[in-house]
Design a protein around this motif. Structure first.
Motif, PDB file in Angstrom:
ATOM      1  N   LEU A  48       0.811  -1.210   0.000  1.00 45.84           N
ATOM      2  CA  LEU A  48       0.000   0.000   0.000  1.00 45.84           C
ATOM      3  C   LEU A  48       0.851   1.270   0.000  1.00 45.84           C
ATOM      4  CD1 LEU A  48      -2.892  -0.948   2.463  1.00 45.84           C
ATOM      5  CD2 LEU A  48      -2.809  -1.173  -0.024  1.00 45.84           C
ATOM      6  N   ASP A  49       2.000   1.241   0.665  1.00 44.44           N
ATOM      7  CA  ASP A  49       2.865   2.416   0.703  1.00 44.44           C
ATOM      8  C   ASP A  49       3.695   2.497  -0.579  1.00 44.44           C
ATOM      9  OD1 ASP A  49       4.224   4.660   2.178  1.00 44.44           O
ATOM     10  OD2 ASP A  49       5.936   3.345   1.856  1.00 44.44           O
ATOM     11  N   PRO A  50       3.618   3.585  -1.325  1.00 44.02           N
ATOM     12  CA  PRO A  50       4.358   3.672  -2.597  1.00 44.02           C
ATOM     13  C   PRO A  50       5.865   3.537  -2.434  1.00 44.02           C
ATOM     14  CG  PRO A  50       2.672   5.382  -2.469  1.00 44.02           C
ATOM     15  CD  PRO A  50       2.741   4.746  -1.118  1.00 44.02           C
ATOM     16  N   ALA A  51       6.430   4.147  -1.398  1.00 40.93           N
ATOM     17  CA  ALA A  51       7.876   4.055  -1.189  1.00 40.93           C
ATOM     18  C   ALA A  51       8.292   2.628  -0.873  1.00 40.93           C
ATOM     19  CB  ALA A  51       8.298   5.003  -0.069  1.00 40.93           C
ATOM     20  N   GLY A  52       7.553   1.976   0.002  1.00 41.55           N
ATOM     21  CA  GLY A  52       7.866   0.587   0.331  1.00 41.55           C
ATOM     22  C   GLY A  52       7.682  -0.336  -0.848  1.00 41.55           C
ATOM     23  N   ARG A  53       6.653  -0.072  -1.669  1.00 40.70           N
ATOM     24  CA  ARG A  53       6.426  -0.885  -2.862  1.00 40.70           C
ATOM     25  C   ARG A  53       7.580  -0.738  -3.851  1.00 40.70           C
ATOM     26  NH1 ARG A  53       1.703   0.813  -3.705  1.00 40.70           N
ATOM     27  NH2 ARG A  53       2.002   2.245  -5.449  1.00 40.70           N
ATOM     28  N   ALA A  54       8.126   0.476  -3.967  1.00 38.55           N
ATOM     29  CA  ALA A  54       9.253   0.698  -4.871  1.00 38.55           C
ATOM     30  C   ALA A  54      10.493  -0.063  -4.402  1.00 38.55           C
ATOM     31  CB  ALA A  54       9.548   2.189  -4.978  1.00 38.55           C
ATOM     32  N   VAL A  55      10.737  -0.056  -3.099  1.00 38.47           N
ATOM     33  CA  VAL A  55      11.884  -0.799  -2.555  1.00 38.47           C
ATOM     34  C   VAL A  55      11.702  -2.297  -2.774  1.00 38.47           C
ATOM     35  CG1 VAL A  55      13.118  -1.398  -0.438  1.00 38.47           C
ATOM     36  CG2 VAL A  55      12.430   0.972  -0.854  1.00 38.47           C
ATOM     37  N   ASP A  56      10.489  -2.772  -2.545  1.00 41.53           N
ATOM     38  CA  ASP A  56      10.189  -4.198  -2.726  1.00 41.53           C
ATOM     39  C   ASP A  56      10.426  -4.629  -4.167  1.00 41.53           C
ATOM     40  OD1 ASP A  56       9.421  -6.407  -1.182  1.00 41.53           O
ATOM     41  OD2 ASP A  56       7.379  -6.354  -1.939  1.00 41.53           O
ATOM     42  N   ASP A  57       9.964  -3.820  -5.110  1.00 40.87           N
ATOM     43  CA  ASP A  57      10.162  -4.129  -6.527  1.00 40.87           C
ATOM     44  C   ASP A  57      11.643  -4.068  -6.901  1.00 40.87           C
ATOM     45  OD1 ASP A  57       7.465  -4.503  -6.936  1.00 40.87           O
ATOM     46  OD2 ASP A  57       7.100  -2.423  -7.575  1.00 40.87           O
ATOM     47  N   ARG A  58      12.368  -3.117  -6.315  1.00 36.29           N
ATOM     48  CA  ARG A  58      13.790  -2.993  -6.614  1.00 36.29           C
ATOM     49  C   ARG A  58      14.555  -4.223  -6.136  1.00 36.29           C
ATOM     50  NH1 ARG A  58      14.741   1.437  -3.887  1.00 36.29           N
ATOM     51  NH2 ARG A  58      13.707   2.691  -5.502  1.00 36.29           N
ATOM     52  N   LEU A  59      14.196  -4.726  -4.975  1.00 35.80           N
ATOM     53  CA  LEU A  59      14.851  -5.931  -4.455  1.00 35.80           C
ATOM     54  C   LEU A  59      14.546  -7.139  -5.339  1.00 35.80           C
ATOM     55  CD1 LEU A  59      14.222  -5.477  -0.620  1.00 35.80           C
ATOM     56  CD2 LEU A  59      16.397  -5.256  -1.833  1.00 35.80           C
ATOM     57  N   LEU A  60      13.319  -7.210  -5.846  1.00 32.13           N
ATOM     58  CA  LEU A  60      12.970  -8.311  -6.741  1.00 32.13           C
ATOM     59  C   LEU A  60      13.801  -8.248  -8.020  1.00 32.13           C
ATOM     60  CD1 LEU A  60      11.221 -10.713  -7.596  1.00 32.13           C
ATOM     61  CD2 LEU A  60       9.513  -9.075  -8.424  1.00 32.13           C
ATOM     62  N   ARG A  61      13.933  -7.060  -8.599  1.00 34.39           N
ATOM     63  CA  ARG A  61      14.729  -6.920  -9.824  1.00 34.39           C
ATOM     64  C   ARG A  61      16.197  -7.258  -9.571  1.00 34.39           C
ATOM     65  NH1 ARG A  61      11.361  -2.325 -10.409  1.00 34.39           N
ATOM     66  NH2 ARG A  61      13.000  -0.972  -9.591  1.00 34.39           N
ATOM     67  N   ALA A  62      16.695  -6.902  -8.386  1.00 40.61           N
ATOM     68  CA  ALA A  62      18.080  -7.229  -8.045  1.00 40.61           C
ATOM     69  C   ALA A  62      18.267  -8.743  -7.956  1.00 40.61           C
ATOM     70  CB  ALA A  62      18.469  -6.563  -6.734  1.00 40.61           C
ATOM     71  N   ALA A  63      17.292  -9.439  -7.381  1.00 41.78           N
ATOM     72  CA  ALA A  63      17.377 -10.897  -7.277  1.00 41.78           C
ATOM     73  C   ALA A  63      17.330 -11.539  -8.658  1.00 41.78           C
ATOM     74  CB  ALA A  63      16.238 -11.423  -6.407  1.00 41.78           C
ATOM     75  N   GLU A  64      16.447 -11.042  -9.516  1.00 43.99           N
ATOM     76  CA  GLU A  64      16.359 -11.577 -10.870  1.00 43.99           C
ATOM     77  C   GLU A  64      17.644 -11.325 -11.651  1.00 43.99           C
ATOM     78  OE1 GLU A  64      11.966 -11.426 -12.606  1.00 43.99           O
ATOM     79  OE2 GLU A  64      12.554  -9.471 -11.803  1.00 43.99           O
ATOM     80  N   GLY A  65      18.323 -10.217 -11.355  1.00 35.43           N
ATOM     81  CA  GLY A  65      19.538  -9.867 -12.070  1.00 35.43           C
ATOM     82  C   GLY A  65      20.723 -10.753 -11.763  1.00 35.43           C
ATOM     83  N   LEU A  66      20.603 -11.597 -10.768  1.00 35.49           N
ATOM     84  CA  LEU A  66      21.710 -12.495 -10.425  1.00 35.49           C
ATOM     85  C   LEU A  66      21.877 -13.614 -11.443  1.00 35.49           C
ATOM     86  CD1 LEU A  66      21.243 -12.783  -6.548  1.00 35.49           C
ATOM     87  CD2 LEU A  66      22.900 -11.387  -7.812  1.00 35.49           C
ATOM     88  N   GLY A  67      20.874 -13.826 -12.281  1.00 31.82           N
ATOM     89  CA  GLY A  67      20.992 -14.820 -13.340  1.00 31.82           C
ATOM     90  C   GLY A  67      20.862 -16.255 -12.889  1.00 31.82           C
TER      91      GLY A  67
END
Length: 219
Positions: A48-67
């Protein structure tokens, strides 16, 4: 002066089990509260919090970037209905072998109950500004974590610390794998753990209350 033979020894002998039962009920209520707060906090702060949602999405993209997506997918393929059903049967069988019917029932109630709660939350909660289906909590992590708690319930008391460490490790691996595969965000994993903790508390409390009910005396 009361004779020794008439001294009330039975209540004294019953006191320790009663205190243990009381502590168990308090711990179960705390588990329900902590688990519920974890789920609510994960949703409010990371969805629900936009800032927290952005951090959550950023962490997901970082995990996916590990290959490591292919490796993670291979690991997650091990978690399915057949494997979970087999695990429940094995753990339930161990409980029955130890003549603990209550533990066998608790294992089934825990695994099924936690998964039902997770699926209900996934269907009922929404993710603002996202057309994709809601992914909180993670169903895979819920299954793995609930089986880990079930393992702790079924093993002898001496082995419970080791079983708890194994449950935490396997749950952590499953959570990381869902992120590497791009399936779930960190908040989804945390919420799944909260669901299992709350469900375990509810199952434990229900069992304690049922055992504490007075049994009818034979006529």
């Amino acid at each position: 002066m009361i004779p020794l033979a008439a001294a009330p020894t039975v209540p004294l002998l019953d006191a320790p089990p009663r205190r243990r039962a009381s502590r168990g009920r308090v711990a179960a209520v705390l588990a329900i509260l902590v688990g519920t707060a974890t789920v609510i906090g994960s949703y409010v702060l990371a969805v629900l919090d936009p800032a927290g949602r952005a951090v959550d999405d950023r962490l997901l993209r970082a995990a996916e970037g590990l290959g490591l997506r292919r490796d993670a997918l291979g690991l997650l393929e091990l978690v399915g209905i057949p494997s979970v059903a087999l695990a429940v049967l094995v753990l339930g069988g161990l409980a029955l072998a130890r003549r603990r019917l209550d533990r066998a029932v608790a294992i089934v109630a825990l695994v099924l109950g936690a998964q039902l709660v997770t699926q209900a939350l996934k269907a009922g909660l929404v993710r603002p500004g996202d057309d994709d289906a809601n992914s909180l909590p993670s169903g895979h992590v819920t299954l793995v974590a609930s089986l880990g708690v079930a393992l702790v319930l079924v093993v002898p008391r001496l082995l419970r610390p080791l079983a708890a460490l194994a449950a935490v490790a396997v749950t952590g691996i499953a959570g990381v794998a869902t992120m590497l595969a791009g399936w779930h965000r960190p908040s989804d994993v945390l919420a799944a753990v909260g669901v299992v903790v709350a469900t375990a508390g509810a199952v434990t409390l229900a069992g304690a209350l049922l055992r504490g009910r007075p049994r009818p005396r034979p006529a």
